[in-house]
Design a protein around this motif. Structure first.
Motif, short mmCIF file in Angstrom:
data_model
loop_
_atom_site.label_atom_id
_atom_site.label_comp_id
_atom_site.label_asym_id
_atom_site.label_seq_id
_atom_site.Cartn_x
_atom_site.Cartn_y
_atom_site.Cartn_z
N SER A 112 0.85 -1.18 0.00
CA SER A 112 0.00 0.00 0.00
C SER A 112 0.89 1.23 0.00
N TRP A 113 0.94 1.93 -1.14
CA TRP A 113 1.81 3.11 -1.23
C TRP A 113 1.43 4.13 -0.16
N SER A 114 0.11 4.30 0.07
CA SER A 114 -0.32 5.38 0.97
C SER A 114 0.09 5.10 2.42
N SER A 115 0.34 3.84 2.76
CA SER A 115 0.73 3.55 4.14
C SER A 115 2.13 4.09 4.46
N ASN A 132 8.57 -11.18 1.37
CA ASN A 132 7.19 -11.16 1.83
C ASN A 132 6.33 -11.95 0.84
N GLN A 133 5.02 -11.74 0.85
CA GLN A 133 4.16 -12.49 -0.07
C GLN A 133 3.33 -11.56 -0.95
N ILE A 134 3.97 -10.46 -1.36
CA ILE A 134 3.25 -9.44 -2.13
C ILE A 134 2.96 -9.95 -3.54
N LEU A 135 1.69 -9.83 -3.94
CA LEU A 135 1.24 -10.40 -5.22
C LEU A 135 1.27 -9.42 -6.37
N GLU A 136 1.11 -8.11 -6.04
CA GLU A 136 1.12 -7.15 -7.14
C GLU A 136 1.54 -5.78 -6.66
N VAL A 137 2.01 -4.98 -7.62
CA VAL A 137 2.34 -3.59 -7.35
C VAL A 137 1.11 -2.77 -7.73
N PRO A 138 0.46 -2.13 -6.75
CA PRO A 138 -0.78 -1.43 -7.06
C PRO A 138 -0.52 -0.13 -7.84
N LEU A 139 -1.48 0.26 -8.66
CA LEU A 139 -1.35 1.53 -9.36
C LEU A 139 -1.55 2.66 -8.35
N SER A 140 -0.89 3.75 -8.61
CA SER A 140 -0.95 4.87 -7.68
C SER A 140 -1.54 6.08 -8.40
N LEU A 199 4.21 -6.42 -14.12
CA LEU A 199 4.40 -5.01 -13.78
C LEU A 199 3.72 -4.17 -14.86
N PRO A 200 2.46 -3.80 -14.61
CA PRO A 200 1.75 -3.02 -15.63
C PRO A 200 2.36 -1.63 -15.83
N ASN A 201 1.90 -0.96 -16.87
CA ASN A 201 2.35 0.40 -17.16
C ASN A 201 2.30 1.28 -15.93
N GLY A 202 3.34 2.04 -15.71
CA GLY A 202 3.33 3.03 -14.62
C GLY A 202 3.31 2.41 -13.24
N SER A 203 3.83 1.20 -13.09
CA SER A 203 3.80 0.51 -11.80
C SER A 203 4.45 1.33 -10.68
N ALA A 229 4.24 5.96 -8.17
CA ALA A 229 4.20 6.47 -6.79
C ALA A 229 5.56 7.01 -6.36
N CYS A 230 6.63 6.51 -6.98
CA CYS A 230 7.97 6.84 -6.48
C CYS A 230 8.93 7.17 -7.63
#
Ligand code: NAG
Ligand code: NAG
Length: 276
Positions: A69-72, A87-95, A116-120, A123-124
């Motif tokens: 969660s980018w916002s966290s 960890n067990q992270i399944l995807e990079v969320p869009l921001s 890794l979709p476009n613009g993954s 956020a950073c």
């Protein structure tokens, strides 16, 4: 004398900065003296609320995050590094935008990312290092790394990449270390390096290169820039232009691309075995 003073100071600071986020975490300074929180193997599945907003380095290796969660991380206004290796992270969320404008180092190796979709990483946008080894990433797109104009290190070692999107490197104008070893890459798109020919450290070994005329450009690249091509062996990196090896066709299997003649790559099929 000076060293021991620094040590005492580090010790002192590590004991006065911040509240205790619970068992399994330690406050410290990193090698560049940034306030750092080390929660390695602490059993966390999210960022604990008690961490001081002045922290710049967050180490959550070997925890239980199943999502990112980018916002966290937004509360940390001077965030420099986030380590979520193992960890067990399944995807990079869009921001929705550049939520973490100061983040420079992001470690997401040994997770369960598949694409890794476009613009993954929108956020950073200030990332200089992005570590993604040992996931199961197979789907990349031209825009996977868009906006990362300061990225110097991209580690995609040991994933399941089969196809390199033709324009994927174009946003990465500052790239210096590009690690693509141990994937399923057969073909290098023409012009893949056209925006930046001289990447100082590149790893392409342990891929099933298909030695046909379509590797002609890679062949020339290896002949011109072969000294930039490295292998990683037991943590040591060494130059090895011969590490790009044909998997097919059978007649060229096991041969290094750089040692072939262009006519062998582009020659008529089937080849005779007279070479041996
Ligand atoms: C973080 O803590 C773990 C375990 O306590 C330790 O092994 C590791 O070296 C620490 N990392 C840093 C950068 O201090
Ligand atoms: C991804 O971005 C590229 C350009 O960077 C664009 O050509 C492509 O259509 C985009 N793909 C998707 C699925 O949005």
């Amino acid at each position: 004398m000076r060293a021991s003073l620094l040590l005492a100071l580090t010790f002192l600071l590590s004991h006065v900065t911040g509240a205790d986020p619970g068992p399994g975490c330690q406050t410290k300074r990193d090698k560049d003296y940034r306030p750092s929180m080390n929660c390695t193997a602490g059993g966390f599945s999210s960022i604990p609320l008690e961490i001081e907003p002045t922290i710049q380095v967050l180490l959550f290796r070997d925890n239980r995050f199943s999502s990112l969660s980018w916002s966290s991380f937004q509360v940390f206004a001077q965030l420099h590094e986030v380590d979520l290796t193992g960890n067990q992270i399944l995807e990079v969320p869009l921001s929705p935008g550049a939520l973490l404008p100061t983040l420079s180092v992001l470690r997401l190796g040994w997770n369960r990312l598949t694409g890794l979709p476009n613009g993954s990483f929108s956020a950073c946008p200030a990332l200089t290092e992005l570590h993604l080894p040992h996931n199961t990433i197979s789907a990349l797109s031209d825009g996977s790394f868009s906006g990362l104009s300061r990225l110097e290190t991209l580690d995609l070692t040991s994933n399941r990449i089969t196809v390199l999107p033709p324009l994927m490197l174009h946003p990465l104008v500052a790239i210096e270390n590009l690690f693509l070893g141990n994937n399923q890459i057969r073909v290098m798109p023409d012009d893949w390096f056209s925006k930046k020919e001289d990447i100082p450290y590149i790893i392409l070994s342990a891929n099933p290169w298909e030695c046909s005329c379509s590797l002609r450009i890679l062949h020339r690249y290896l002949q011109d820039n072969g000294l930039n091509v490295y292998v990683l062996d037991g943590g040591l990196i060494s130059s090895d232009p011969e590490s790009v090896v044909c998997q097919s066709p059978l007649t060229l299997k096991g041969l290094s691309v750089v040692n072939l003649e262009e006519s062998e790559l582009c020659g008529p099929r089937p080849r005779s075995l007279s070479r041996f």
